[in-house]
Design a protein around this motif. Structure first.
Motif, PDB file in Angstrom:
ATOM      1  N   ILE A  61       0.881  -1.140  -0.031  1.00  0.00           N
ATOM      2  CA  ILE A  61      -0.116  -0.026  -0.038  1.00  0.00           C
ATOM      3  C   ILE A  61       1.022   1.176   0.152  1.00  0.00           C
ATOM      4  N   SER A  62       0.310   2.350  -0.414  1.00  0.00           N
ATOM      5  CA  SER A  62       0.908   3.604  -0.447  1.00  0.00           C
ATOM      6  C   SER A  62      -0.041   4.771   0.068  1.00  0.00           C
ATOM      7  N   SER A  63       0.535   5.714   0.434  1.00  0.00           N
ATOM      8  CA  SER A  63      -0.348   6.816   1.007  1.00  0.00           C
ATOM      9  C   SER A  63      -0.777   7.695  -0.375  1.00  0.00           C
ATOM     10  N   LEU A  64      -0.197   7.532  -1.719  1.00  0.00           N
ATOM     11  CA  LEU A  64      -0.334   8.236  -2.738  1.00  0.00           C
ATOM     12  C   LEU A  64      -1.632   7.574  -3.506  1.00  0.00           C
ATOM     13  N   SER A  65      -2.172   6.744  -2.937  1.00  0.00           N
ATOM     14  CA  SER A  65      -3.400   5.973  -3.339  1.00  0.00           C
ATOM     15  C   SER A  65      -4.688   6.828  -3.059  1.00  0.00           C
ATOM     16  N   ALA A  66      -5.586   6.693  -3.881  1.00  0.00           N
ATOM     17  CA  ALA A  66      -6.968   7.018  -3.570  1.00  0.00           C
ATOM     18  C   ALA A  66      -7.664   5.992  -3.117  1.00  0.00           C
ATOM     19  N   MET A  67      -8.599   6.274  -1.924  1.00  0.00           N
ATOM     20  CA  MET A  67      -9.329   5.124  -1.616  1.00  0.00           C
ATOM     21  C   MET A  67     -10.984   5.626  -1.480  1.00  0.00           C
ATOM     22  N   GLY A  68     -11.806   4.782  -1.552  1.00  0.00           N
ATOM     23  CA  GLY A  68     -12.945   5.041  -1.531  1.00  0.00           C
ATOM     24  C   GLY A  68     -14.179   4.190  -1.276  1.00  0.00           C
ATOM     25  N   TRP A  69     -15.422   4.462  -1.061  1.00  0.00           N
ATOM     26  CA  TRP A  69     -16.347   3.412  -0.918  1.00  0.00           C
ATOM     27  C   TRP A  69     -17.636   3.505  -1.902  1.00  0.00           C
TER      28      TRP A  69
END
Length: 114
Positions: free
Chosen positions: A28-36
């Motif tokens: 994982i990377s903090s550069l990712s987008a995450m969503g629901w």
């Protein structure tokens, strides 16, 4: 590979609140987008909310003002605070992680009913 584990779903009365959590692990990377996203019976999966690496957020019109997405990069976790829940919010809620590729969690059921 990225693994996503959702939690926090359940049965709640109309007007109630729930908080969903999604813990990411693996590469994982903090550069990712995450969503629901959510999918109700007989309907297509739809975006609920997304948060980018810089903290920018975007919400479906149907949940604006009621749902809040947030993330804790140190924990690799994204949250969805859901307030003023309505029966039409009933669905399976899926966590999504996106950075070059898209990964999905297994989903958690949210049922809003009296």
């Amino acid at each position: 590979q990225v693994q996503l584990v959702e939690s926090g779903g359940g049965l709640v009365q109309p007007g109630g609140s729930l908080r969903l959590s999604c813990a990411a692990s693996g590469s994982i990377s903090s550069l990712s987008a995450m969503g629901w996203y959510r999918q109700a019976p007989g309907k297509e999966r739809e975006l609920v909310a997304v948060i980018t690496s810089d903290g920018s957020t975007n919400y479906a019109d149907s949940v604006k003002g009621r749902f809040t997405i947030s993330r804790d990069n140190a924990k690799g976790t994204v949250y969805l605070q859901m307030n003023s829940l309505k029966p039409e919010d009933t669905a399976v809620y899926y966590c999504n992680y996106r950075l070059l590729r898209s990964f999905w969690g297994q989903g958690t059921q949210v049922t809003v009913s009296s």
